[in-house]
Structure formats: structure tokens, C-alpha cells
Design a protein around this motif. Structure first.
Motif, PDB file in Angstrom:
ATOM      1  N   ARG A   1       0.826  -1.217   0.000  1.00  0.00           N
ATOM      2  CA  ARG A   1       0.000   0.000   0.000  1.00  0.00           C
ATOM      3  C   ARG A   1       0.856   1.262   0.000  1.00  0.00           C
ATOM      4  O   ARG A   1       0.539   2.230  -0.683  1.00  0.00           O
ATOM      5  CB  ARG A   1      -0.940   0.004   1.198  1.00  0.00           C
ATOM      6  N   LEU A   2       1.944   1.246   0.766  1.00  0.00           N
ATOM      7  CA  LEU A   2       2.826   2.415   0.799  1.00  0.00           C
ATOM      8  C   LEU A   2       3.488   2.636  -0.555  1.00  0.00           C
ATOM      9  O   LEU A   2       3.635   3.785  -0.996  1.00  0.00           O
ATOM     10  CB  LEU A   2       3.870   2.254   1.901  1.00  0.00           C
ATOM     11  N   ILE A   3       3.858   1.563  -1.228  1.00  0.00           N
ATOM     12  CA  ILE A   3       4.420   1.697  -2.577  1.00  0.00           C
ATOM     13  C   ILE A   3       3.382   2.285  -3.520  1.00  0.00           C
ATOM     14  O   ILE A   3       3.682   3.190  -4.307  1.00  0.00           O
ATOM     15  CB  ILE A   3       4.928   0.331  -3.090  1.00  0.00           C
ATOM     16  N   GLU A   4       2.153   1.793  -3.433  1.00  0.00           N
ATOM     17  CA  GLU A   4       1.079   2.318  -4.286  1.00  0.00           C
ATOM     18  C   GLU A   4       0.848   3.802  -4.027  1.00  0.00           C
ATOM     19  O   GLU A   4       0.709   4.585  -4.961  1.00  0.00           O
ATOM     20  CB  GLU A   4      -0.208   1.533  -4.036  1.00  0.00           C
ATOM     21  N   ILE A   5       0.827   4.211  -2.775  1.00  0.00           N
ATOM     22  CA  ILE A   5       0.643   5.623  -2.428  1.00  0.00           C
ATOM     23  C   ILE A   5       1.780   6.453  -3.008  1.00  0.00           C
ATOM     24  O   ILE A   5       1.558   7.528  -3.581  1.00  0.00           O
ATOM     25  CB  ILE A   5       0.550   5.788  -0.891  1.00  0.00           C
ATOM     26  N   ALA A   6       2.997   5.974  -2.875  1.00  0.00           N
ATOM     27  CA  ALA A   6       4.156   6.713  -3.389  1.00  0.00           C
ATOM     28  C   ALA A   6       4.095   6.857  -4.906  1.00  0.00           C
ATOM     29  O   ALA A   6       4.361   7.927  -5.453  1.00  0.00           O
ATOM     30  CB  ALA A   6       5.448   6.027  -2.968  1.00  0.00           C
ATOM     31  N   LEU A   7       3.735   5.765  -5.583  1.00  0.00           N
ATOM     32  CA  LEU A   7       3.672   5.821  -7.044  1.00  0.00           C
ATOM     33  C   LEU A   7       2.562   6.771  -7.509  1.00  0.00           C
ATOM     34  O   LEU A   7       2.743   7.511  -8.483  1.00  0.00           O
ATOM     35  CB  LEU A   7       3.455   4.413  -7.609  1.00  0.00           C
ATOM     36  N   GLN A   8       1.429   6.764  -6.827  1.00  0.00           N
ATOM     37  CA  GLN A   8       0.328   7.664  -7.196  1.00  0.00           C
ATOM     38  C   GLN A   8       0.717   9.115  -6.949  1.00  0.00           C
ATOM     39  O   GLN A   8       0.332   9.994  -7.720  1.00  0.00           O
ATOM     40  CB  GLN A   8      -0.934   7.306  -6.413  1.00  0.00           C
ATOM     41  N   SER A   9       1.484   9.368  -5.907  1.00  0.00           N
ATOM     42  CA  SER A   9       1.869  10.742  -5.600  1.00  0.00           C
ATOM     43  C   SER A   9       2.841  11.300  -6.641  1.00  0.00           C
ATOM     44  O   SER A   9       2.948  12.513  -6.817  1.00  0.00           O
ATOM     45  CB  SER A   9       2.479  10.850  -4.200  1.00  0.00           C
ATOM     46  N   GLU A  10       3.552  10.396  -7.324  1.00  0.00           N
ATOM     47  CA  GLU A  10       4.467  10.812  -8.393  1.00  0.00           C
ATOM     48  C   GLU A  10       3.765  10.896  -9.740  1.00  0.00           C
ATOM     49  O   GLU A  10       4.386  11.225 -10.733  1.00  0.00           O
ATOM     50  CB  GLU A  10       5.641   9.842  -8.476  1.00  0.00           C
ATOM     51  N   GLY A  11       2.486  10.524  -9.770  1.00  0.00           N
ATOM     52  CA  GLY A  11       1.716  10.606 -10.995  1.00  0.00           C
ATOM     53  C   GLY A  11       1.895   9.411 -11.914  1.00  0.00           C
ATOM     54  O   GLY A  11       1.578   9.478 -13.088  1.00  0.00           O
ATOM     55  N   ASN A  12       2.370   8.303 -11.391  1.00  0.00           N
ATOM     56  CA  ASN A  12       2.551   7.086 -12.205  1.00  0.00           C
ATOM     57  C   ASN A  12       1.326   6.234 -12.175  1.00  0.00           C
ATOM     58  O   ASN A  12       0.699   5.908 -11.349  1.00  0.00           O
ATOM     59  CB  ASN A  12       3.761   6.285 -11.731  1.00  0.00           C
TER      60      ASN A  12
END
Length: 51
Positions: free
Chosen positions: A40-51
């Protein structure tokens, strides 16, 4: 939500502080496992970068 089979392992090394931060986030967000918290933390990080 349909479960997608997980086929890949990615071993990582963490410091005590990094692991504690993940566990703190996990308990605050009622995530059942450490692995799920990391996903989940990886998903949050990727979404915050716009990926």
C-alpha cells in the motif's frame, strides 16, 4: 475487489527505523500484514508521483 495473484518476490533490507515506521503506519491504518502495508505504501508513493 478481485485478488490478483502475486508471482514475484522482492527481498529488501531495512533499517530498524524504517521497519518501525512501516509498522507504525500499518497499525495506524489497520493493515493486517506487514507485506500488505509495504504494498500500500508503494502504491501511495507511485500515485503521488503521478505514475
Amino acid at each position: 475487489m478481485a485478488k490478483v495473484p502475486r508471482e514475484h518476490r522482492v527481498p529488501i533490507m531495512l533499517t530498524d527505523d524504517e521497519l518501525q515506521a512501516i509498522d507504525d503506519w500499518r497499525f495506524e491504518n489497520r493493515v493486517p500484514t506487514r507485506s500488505e502495508a509495504i504494498r500500500r505504501l508503494i502504491e501511495i508513493a507511485l500515485q503521488s508521483e503521478g505514475n
